[in-house]
Design a protein around this motif. Sequence first.
Motif, PDB file in Angstrom:
ATOM      1  N   ARG A  36       0.849  -1.196   0.000  1.00 36.15           N
ATOM      2  CA  ARG A  36       0.000   0.000   0.000  1.00 36.15           C
ATOM      3  C   ARG A  36       0.883   1.245   0.000  1.00 36.15           C
ATOM      4  N   GLY A  37       0.471   2.247  -0.759  1.00 33.39           N
ATOM      5  CA  GLY A  37       1.161   3.532  -0.755  1.00 33.39           C
ATOM      6  C   GLY A  37       2.410   3.538  -1.625  1.00 33.39           C
ATOM      7  N   ASP A  38       3.176   4.603  -1.473  1.00 32.50           N
ATOM      8  CA  ASP A  38       4.385   4.787  -2.272  1.00 32.50           C
ATOM      9  C   ASP A  38       5.526   3.934  -1.741  1.00 32.50           C
ATOM     10  N   TYR A  39       6.325   3.406  -2.674  1.00 33.87           N
ATOM     11  CA  TYR A  39       7.467   2.593  -2.274  1.00 33.87           C
ATOM     12  C   TYR A  39       8.576   2.686  -3.307  1.00 33.87           C
ATOM     13  N   ILE A  40       9.782   2.363  -2.849  1.00 36.87           N
ATOM     14  CA  ILE A  40      10.910   2.159  -3.750  1.00 36.87           C
ATOM     15  C   ILE A  40      11.239   0.670  -3.703  1.00 36.87           C
ATOM     16  N   VAL A  41      11.827   0.159  -4.776  1.00 36.02           N
ATOM     17  CA  VAL A  41      12.063  -1.279  -4.866  1.00 36.02           C
ATOM     18  C   VAL A  41      13.500  -1.556  -5.294  1.00 36.02           C
ATOM     19  N   ALA A  42      14.027  -2.639  -4.767  1.00 35.55           N
ATOM     20  CA  ALA A  42      15.330  -3.160  -5.172  1.00 35.55           C
ATOM     21  C   ALA A  42      15.185  -4.675  -5.281  1.00 35.55           C
ATOM     22  N   ALA A  43      15.996  -5.281  -6.138  1.00 33.51           N
ATOM     23  CA  ALA A  43      15.899  -6.731  -6.335  1.00 33.51           C
ATOM     24  C   ALA A  43      17.290  -7.325  -6.472  1.00 33.51           C
ATOM     25  N   GLY A  44      17.454  -8.523  -5.918  1.00 32.05           N
ATOM     26  CA  GLY A  44      18.716  -9.233  -6.048  1.00 32.05           C
ATOM     27  C   GLY A  44      18.890 -10.245  -4.940  1.00 32.05           C
ATOM     28  N   ARG A  45      19.959 -11.027  -5.059  1.00 28.52           N
ATOM     29  CA  ARG A  45      20.253 -12.003  -4.015  1.00 28.52           C
ATOM     30  C   ARG A  45      20.615 -11.266  -2.725  1.00 28.52           C
ATOM     31  N   LEU A  46      20.227 -11.812  -1.608  1.00 23.29           N
ATOM     32  CA  LEU A  46      20.538 -11.202  -0.316  1.00 23.29           C
ATOM     33  C   LEU A  46      21.945 -11.621   0.100  1.00 23.29           C
ATOM     34  N   ILE A  47      22.916 -10.955  -0.515  1.00 23.78           N
ATOM     35  CA  ILE A  47      24.333 -11.195  -0.242  1.00 23.78           C
ATOM     36  C   ILE A  47      25.016  -9.839  -0.083  1.00 23.78           C
ATOM     37  N   PRO A  48      26.145  -9.777   0.611  1.00 19.43           N
ATOM     38  CA  PRO A  48      26.780  -8.481   0.901  1.00 19.43           C
ATOM     39  C   PRO A  48      27.069  -7.617  -0.327  1.00 19.43           C
ATOM     40  N   VAL A  49      27.511  -8.208  -1.425  1.00 25.36           N
ATOM     41  CA  VAL A  49      27.907  -7.418  -2.592  1.00 25.36           C
ATOM     42  C   VAL A  49      26.741  -6.634  -3.196  1.00 25.36           C
ATOM     43  N   LYS A  50      25.516  -7.003  -2.886  1.00 21.81           N
ATOM     44  CA  LYS A  50      24.353  -6.289  -3.425  1.00 21.81           C
ATOM     45  C   LYS A  50      24.096  -4.972  -2.693  1.00 21.81           C
ATOM     46  N   GLY A  51      24.748  -4.739  -1.546  1.00 18.06           N
ATOM     47  CA  GLY A  51      24.661  -3.448  -0.868  1.00 18.06           C
ATOM     48  C   GLY A  51      23.330  -3.139  -0.221  1.00 18.06           C
ATOM     49  N   PHE A  52      22.530  -4.149   0.083  1.00 21.00           N
ATOM     50  CA  PHE A  52      21.229  -3.883   0.689  1.00 21.00           C
ATOM     51  C   PHE A  52      21.346  -3.308   2.096  1.00 21.00           C
ATOM     52  N   ASP A  53      22.439  -3.578   2.791  1.00 20.05           N
ATOM     53  CA  ASP A  53      22.630  -2.970   4.111  1.00 20.05           C
ATOM     54  C   ASP A  53      22.776  -1.454   3.975  1.00 20.05           C
ATOM     55  N   ILE A  54      23.530  -1.012   2.985  1.00 28.03           N
ATOM     56  CA  ILE A  54      23.682   0.420   2.722  1.00 28.03           C
ATOM     57  C   ILE A  54      22.352   1.023   2.286  1.00 28.03           C
ATOM     58  N   LEU A  55      21.621   0.290   1.458  1.00 24.40           N
ATOM     59  CA  LEU A  55      20.314   0.749   0.996  1.00 24.40           C
ATOM     60  C   LEU A  55      19.380   0.969   2.183  1.00 24.40           C
ATOM     61  N   ARG A  56      19.343   0.032   3.117  1.00 22.47           N
ATOM     62  CA  ARG A  56      18.449   0.165   4.266  1.00 22.47           C
ATOM     63  C   ARG A  56      18.849   1.340   5.150  1.00 22.47           C
ATOM     64  N   GLU A  57      20.144   1.546   5.340  1.00 28.20           N
ATOM     65  CA  GLU A  57      20.588   2.704   6.120  1.00 28.20           C
ATOM     66  C   GLU A  57      20.227   4.000   5.405  1.00 28.20           C
ATOM     67  N   SER A  58      20.388   4.044   4.095  1.00 29.99           N
ATOM     68  CA  SER A  58      20.012   5.229   3.308  1.00 29.99           C
ATOM     69  C   SER A  58      18.504   5.452   3.378  1.00 29.99           C
ATOM     70  N   TYR A  59      17.766   4.368   3.267  1.00 28.12           N
ATOM     71  CA  TYR A  59      16.315   4.455   3.345  1.00 28.12           C
ATOM     72  C   TYR A  59      15.884   4.981   4.711  1.00 28.12           C
ATOM     73  N   SER A  60      16.535   4.536   5.766  1.00 29.63           N
ATOM     74  CA  SER A  60      16.212   4.998   7.111  1.00 29.63           C
ATOM     75  C   SER A  60      16.362   6.519   7.197  1.00 29.63           C
ATOM     76  N   ALA A  61      17.418   7.054   6.594  1.00 31.77           N
ATOM     77  CA  ALA A  61      17.622   8.501   6.574  1.00 31.77           C
ATOM     78  C   ALA A  61      16.573   9.183   5.684  1.00 31.77           C
ATOM     79  N   LEU A  62      16.240   8.582   4.557  1.00 33.77           N
ATOM     80  CA  LEU A  62      15.268   9.131   3.626  1.00 33.77           C
ATOM     81  C   LEU A  62      13.883   9.254   4.263  1.00 33.77           C
ATOM     82  N   ARG A  63      13.574   8.342   5.156  1.00 31.17           N
ATOM     83  CA  ARG A  63      12.257   8.339   5.812  1.00 31.17           C
ATOM     84  C   ARG A  63      12.033   9.584   6.653  1.00 31.17           C
ATOM     85  N   GLN A  64      13.116  10.259   7.068  1.00 33.23           N
ATOM     86  CA  GLN A  64      12.946  11.491   7.835  1.00 33.23           C
ATOM     87  C   GLN A  64      12.181  12.529   7.009  1.00 33.23           C
TER      88      GLN A  64
END
Length: 192
Positions: free
Chosen positions: A108-136
Motif C-alpha cells: 500500500r502507498g508509495d514505495y521504492i524497490v530493489a531486487a537481487g540475491r541477499l548477499i553483501p555485494v548487493k549493498g542492501f545494508d547500505i540501501l536500508r541505512e540510506s532508506y532509514s535517513a530518507l524516511r525522515q
Amino acid sequence: TFSSHTYINGMLGILRRVSLLRTKHLVFRESTTLFTRYHGFKILTYRVLYWIGYGASDLVICQTQRMKTQLIQNIKKASNWHVKVIPNPIELQLVKHMAKEDSLVNIRGDYIVAAGRLIPVKGFDILRESYSALRQEFPNLSLVILGEGPERDSYKRLIKSLNIENSVHLIGHVSNPIPFFKGAKACVVSSL
C-alpha cells in the motif's frame, strides 16, 4: 566455457594457454567498463589479466559499443581479438504482459524497490541505512526488497535495529518482479 567476471576470465585464459583448461570454445563476457571505474594498482591487475589471458579466448562479448571501444583503446592487443557487441536482450511484449499482473503486488502507498540475491555485494545494508535517513523527509515511503539469500536474517536484524520493520518489506524470491517495478516510485540498484 563461458565466464562473465574479468578476474576469472583472465585466469581461464591463462589456464588455456598452459593447457590446463581444455575446452572447445572459451567465451568471455564483459559486464562493466573497468577503465572508468578503477585506477592505480587495481586497474593494473585487470590490465595484466587482459593482456595475458584474454587473447586465449575465442570470443569476447561486450554489452555496448562503448565497452568495446574502451576495451580496444585501453588494451591495444584487443583489436586482434574477436570482440563482438551483443546488447542485453529485452522482450518488450513479454515485459508488457508481465506488467499486467498487478495483483501480485500487495504493498500500500508509495514505495521504492530493489531486487537481487541477499548477499553483501548487493549493498542492501547500505540501501536500508540510506532508506532509514530518507524516511525522515518521506515518512510514508516504503522499501521493498525482492530476493532471497543467506543474509536474510542479518538484514532482518538491521531493519529492526533501525526501527523500520513496519516499512521495509523483504518479499523474498518472486517469479515476476515486473509489477513491483511498475508500481514503484523509484527502482534502486545498490550493488557495490
